[in-house]
Structures are given as structure tokens and as C-alpha cells.
Design a protein around this motif. Sequence first.
Motif, PDB file in Angstrom:
ATOM      1  N   MET A   1      39.346  24.663  34.198  1.00 54.75           N
ATOM      2  CA  MET A   1      38.808  26.004  34.134  1.00 54.75           C
ATOM      3  C   MET A   1      37.655  25.837  33.337  1.00 54.75           C
ATOM      4  N   GLU A   2      36.479  26.276  33.992  1.00 54.08           N
ATOM      5  CA  GLU A   2      35.202  26.319  33.198  1.00 54.08           C
ATOM      6  C   GLU A   2      35.131  27.715  32.488  1.00 54.08           C
ATOM      7  N   ARG A   3      35.544  28.709  33.051  1.00 58.73           N
ATOM      8  CA  ARG A   3      35.499  30.126  32.593  1.00 58.73           C
ATOM      9  C   ARG A   3      36.732  30.203  31.398  1.00 58.73           C
ATOM     10  N   LYS A   4      36.493  31.175  30.719  1.00 60.78           N
ATOM     11  CA  LYS A   4      37.560  31.685  30.066  1.00 60.78           C
ATOM     12  C   LYS A   4      38.549  32.769  30.834  1.00 60.78           C
ATOM     13  N   ILE A   5      39.741  32.512  30.652  1.00 61.29           N
ATOM     14  CA  ILE A   5      40.540  33.452  31.333  1.00 61.29           C
ATOM     15  C   ILE A   5      40.864  34.729  30.795  1.00 61.29           C
ATOM     16  N   ALA A   6      40.716  35.848  31.395  1.00 64.37           N
ATOM     17  CA  ALA A   6      41.238  37.233  30.974  1.00 64.37           C
ATOM     18  C   ALA A   6      42.251  37.726  31.839  1.00 64.37           C
ATOM     19  N   CYS A   7      43.508  38.077  31.215  1.00 64.39           N
ATOM     20  CA  CYS A   7      44.699  38.586  31.933  1.00 64.39           C
ATOM     21  C   CYS A   7      44.687  40.212  31.604  1.00 64.39           C
ATOM     22  N   ILE A   8      45.027  40.769  32.626  1.00 62.83           N
ATOM     23  CA  ILE A   8      44.740  42.186  32.544  1.00 62.83           C
ATOM     24  C   ILE A   8      46.088  42.759  33.435  1.00 62.83           C
ATOM     25  N   THR A   9      47.111  43.492  32.590  1.00 60.89           N
ATOM     26  CA  THR A   9      48.337  44.111  33.356  1.00 60.89           C
ATOM     27  C   THR A   9      47.729  45.650  33.826  1.00 60.89           C
ATOM     28  N   GLY A  10      48.429  46.145  34.736  1.00 62.62           N
ATOM     29  CA  GLY A  10      48.240  47.513  35.408  1.00 62.62           C
ATOM     30  C   GLY A  10      46.886  47.380  35.853  1.00 62.62           C
ATOM     31  N   ALA A  11      46.541  46.329  36.678  1.00 66.41           N
ATOM     32  CA  ALA A  11      45.117  46.090  37.360  1.00 66.41           C
ATOM     33  C   ALA A  11      45.262  46.803  38.671  1.00 66.41           C
ATOM     34  N   THR A  12      46.119  47.146  39.253  1.00 67.16           N
ATOM     35  CA  THR A  12      45.844  47.884  40.718  1.00 67.16           C
ATOM     36  C   THR A  12      45.429  49.058  40.668  1.00 67.16           C
ATOM     37  N   SER A  13      45.020  49.794  39.611  1.00 76.48           N
ATOM     38  CA  SER A  13      44.101  50.841  39.554  1.00 76.48           C
ATOM     39  C   SER A  13      43.738  51.186  38.380  1.00 76.48           C
ATOM     40  N   GLY A  14      42.857  52.178  38.208  1.00 74.75           N
ATOM     41  CA  GLY A  14      42.204  53.074  36.969  1.00 74.75           C
ATOM     42  C   GLY A  14      41.587  51.854  36.083  1.00 74.75           C
ATOM     43  N   ILE A  15      41.825  51.984  34.716  1.00 71.25           N
ATOM     44  CA  ILE A  15      41.427  51.229  33.735  1.00 71.25           C
ATOM     45  C   ILE A  15      41.576  49.821  34.006  1.00 71.25           C
ATOM     46  N   GLY A  16      42.790  49.374  34.570  1.00 69.36           N
ATOM     47  CA  GLY A  16      42.873  47.971  34.599  1.00 69.36           C
ATOM     48  C   GLY A  16      41.882  47.470  35.662  1.00 69.36           C
ATOM     49  N   TRP A  17      41.888  48.413  36.708  1.00 68.11           N
ATOM     50  CA  TRP A  17      40.976  47.858  38.017  1.00 68.11           C
ATOM     51  C   TRP A  17      39.515  47.598  37.578  1.00 68.11           C
ATOM     52  N   ALA A  18      39.144  48.649  36.741  1.00 71.58           N
ATOM     53  CA  ALA A  18      37.830  48.462  36.157  1.00 71.58           C
ATOM     54  C   ALA A  18      37.584  47.593  35.332  1.00 71.58           C
ATOM     55  N   THR A  19      38.461  47.485  34.505  1.00 73.83           N
ATOM     56  CA  THR A  19      38.421  46.255  33.376  1.00 73.83           C
ATOM     57  C   THR A  19      38.333  44.895  34.266  1.00 73.83           C
ATOM     58  N   ALA A  20      39.044  44.805  35.178  1.00 72.38           N
ATOM     59  CA  ALA A  20      38.637  43.346  35.773  1.00 72.38           C
ATOM     60  C   ALA A  20      37.481  43.170  36.444  1.00 72.38           C
ATOM     61  N   LEU A  21      36.701  44.250  36.882  1.00 74.61           N
ATOM     62  CA  LEU A  21      35.356  44.226  37.590  1.00 74.61           C
ATOM     63  C   LEU A  21      34.470  43.895  36.243  1.00 74.61           C
ATOM     64  N   HIS A  22      34.634  44.676  35.378  1.00 67.34           N
ATOM     65  CA  HIS A  22      33.694  44.284  34.048  1.00 67.34           C
ATOM     66  C   HIS A  22      33.817  43.214  33.373  1.00 67.34           C
ATOM     67  N   LEU A  23      35.025  42.726  33.278  1.00 65.38           N
ATOM     68  CA  LEU A  23      35.141  41.354  32.737  1.00 65.38           C
ATOM     69  C   LEU A  23      34.739  40.170  33.568  1.00 65.38           C
ATOM     70  N   ALA A  24      34.753  40.401  34.894  1.00 63.09           N
ATOM     71  CA  ALA A  24      34.081  39.336  35.923  1.00 63.09           C
ATOM     72  C   ALA A  24      32.670  39.382  35.659  1.00 63.09           C
ATOM     73  N   LYS A  25      31.976  40.584  35.336  1.00 66.39           N
ATOM     74  CA  LYS A  25      30.629  40.530  35.347  1.00 66.39           C
ATOM     75  C   LYS A  25      30.283  39.737  34.018  1.00 66.39           C
ATOM     76  N   GLU A  26      31.148  39.695  33.095  1.00 64.45           N
ATOM     77  CA  GLU A  26      31.006  38.750  31.693  1.00 64.45           C
ATOM     78  C   GLU A  26      31.443  37.384  32.038  1.00 64.45           C
ATOM     79  N   ASP A  27      31.639  37.065  33.171  1.00 64.31           N
ATOM     80  CA  ASP A  27      31.935  35.647  33.577  1.00 64.31           C
ATOM     81  C   ASP A  27      33.161  35.056  33.109  1.00 64.31           C
ATOM     82  N   TYR A  28      34.143  35.894  32.889  1.00 62.50           N
ATOM     83  CA  TYR A  28      35.499  35.704  32.834  1.00 62.50           C
ATOM     84  C   TYR A  28      36.241  35.344  34.216  1.00 62.50           C
ATOM     85  N   ALA A  29      37.150  34.350  34.034  1.00 57.34           N
ATOM     86  CA  ALA A  29      38.177  34.257  35.373  1.00 57.34           C
ATOM     87  C   ALA A  29      39.097  35.459  35.124  1.00 57.34           C
TER      88      ALA A  29
END
Length: 253
Positions: A1-29
Motif C-alpha cells: 500500500m503506497e498510501r497511508k490508511i485511514a479507518c473511519i467508523t460510522g462512515a455510512t452517513s453524516g460526519i463519517g461519510w464526509a470524513t472519508a471524502l475529505h481524507l481521500a482528498k488528502e491522499d489517504y487510502a
Amino acid sequence: MERKIACITGATSGIGWATALHLAKEDYAILACGRRKDRLEELSTKLSPEIPFRYLVFDVRDQEQVISAFDSLPVEWQPIEVLVNNAGNAHGLDTIDQGDVEDWDAMVDINVKGLLYVSRKIIPGMVDRKSGQIINIGSIAGKEVYAKGSVYCASKYAVDALTKGMRIDLNPHGIKVMGIHPGAVETEFSLVRFKGDTERASGVYQGFDPLTADDVAEIIAFAVTRPKHVVMADVLLLPLAQGSATVFNRNSE
């Protein structure tokens, strides 16, 4: 894995969903966790194809599910660098003498025990690598108690205490531990608290501009992208119209 991995719980909606999108923009897997498989699959379509994405379906309340889910990860997905303990809920708004014990169990099991179960699976790897960042999503309810919210507040006070304790325990290993405590955020939170009563849920945010999930996710992304020596240990995040857990300047939109 070239990118660092970010694990997000509660990612199906709300803050978790938005966090996944934002951390992806920061180049996290992105390793997204939640109970609703269809929502996790939908989340994958919102990310750039260049971002490695994987999801785990489990209920944080069930320790066996948590263990099984993380044990199923391929080797390349196991070195999790960032853990965002976001899964949480509120059920009911009752005085302590009228509270529903099932509601109490749900809040303690998800907000406290669920956070612990997930953390217990991921933290040992961080300790072995002497590297990692943990963000626990608390609440203003973990800073001050309000009427009819005693058990929810207690669960979020526990999150605050666990965050502080984790920071002490993991300090020798160079692991960052941070707590982000939002005030009023317009997500599915109130809809869940009021058990699908959309009118009552929408009334919570009437007359002022609440925080959005994106507002909170932006702070999370900012926190995890600080220089190695900088820890945003404790952040209380409020909309302008909110003065405390119960004080709002409504009709200020």
C-alpha cells in the motif's frame, strides 16, 4: 500500500461519510466501516478511482463482529495509520426516571464499548509501528450535561475521558490522540434520537445555521495533516449561533 490508511467508523452517513471524502482528498487510502453495506458501496462511487478503498460491514456493539471484520483484512490493509472513532448515537430525550433502558444500552454499547472494541483491534499495530493517529468524535454533551440527556452525556463524557487516557497511555509510543467535540451538527443524529420523527428532528435546527458534516470533516482532515510534532488534543466546535449545549441564538440565519 503506497498510501497511508485511514479507518473511519460510522462512515455510512453524516460526519463519517464526509470524513472519508475529505481524507481521500488528502491522499489517504480509505477503510470505511458501518452497518449498511449499500451505503458503503455508494460511498466508494464518490471517491476518485485512484484512491484505494475498502469497506467493512459490522456493528461496533458486537465485539465478535469487530474482531472478525478486522481479522479479514488483507495484509496490505492492516497497517492503519489514522483511526477516526466516529460511530455513535443518541436515543431518546427523557428524564432519568422515565428513560428507556434499551436506549441506555444502545448509547453505552455504541458510544463507549464500540469505540473500545475497534480501538483495541487497531491500537496494538500502531504501538508496534510507533506511529498512528486516533481521533475520537465526542460532543459538547461530553463537556456539559443538559436536562433529559444524562445517559447520552455520560457516554460522551466517557469518550472524553477515554481520549485523555489514551493520550497518556500511548504517549511513549509517539501516537497522536485527539478529541473533536461538535455542537449542533445537522445530520441523521436527531432523526435517530427521535426515532424517525422527522418533524421533531428538523425542529432542532430551526432558526439558526448549524454545523454541517463537512464542517466537522474539514477539521478532522486538518487535524490529521498537521506536522508530526503538533497534536490538536481537544477541539470544541460550535456553530456561531450556539453559546452552550442549550443556548442558541435562533432566528440568526
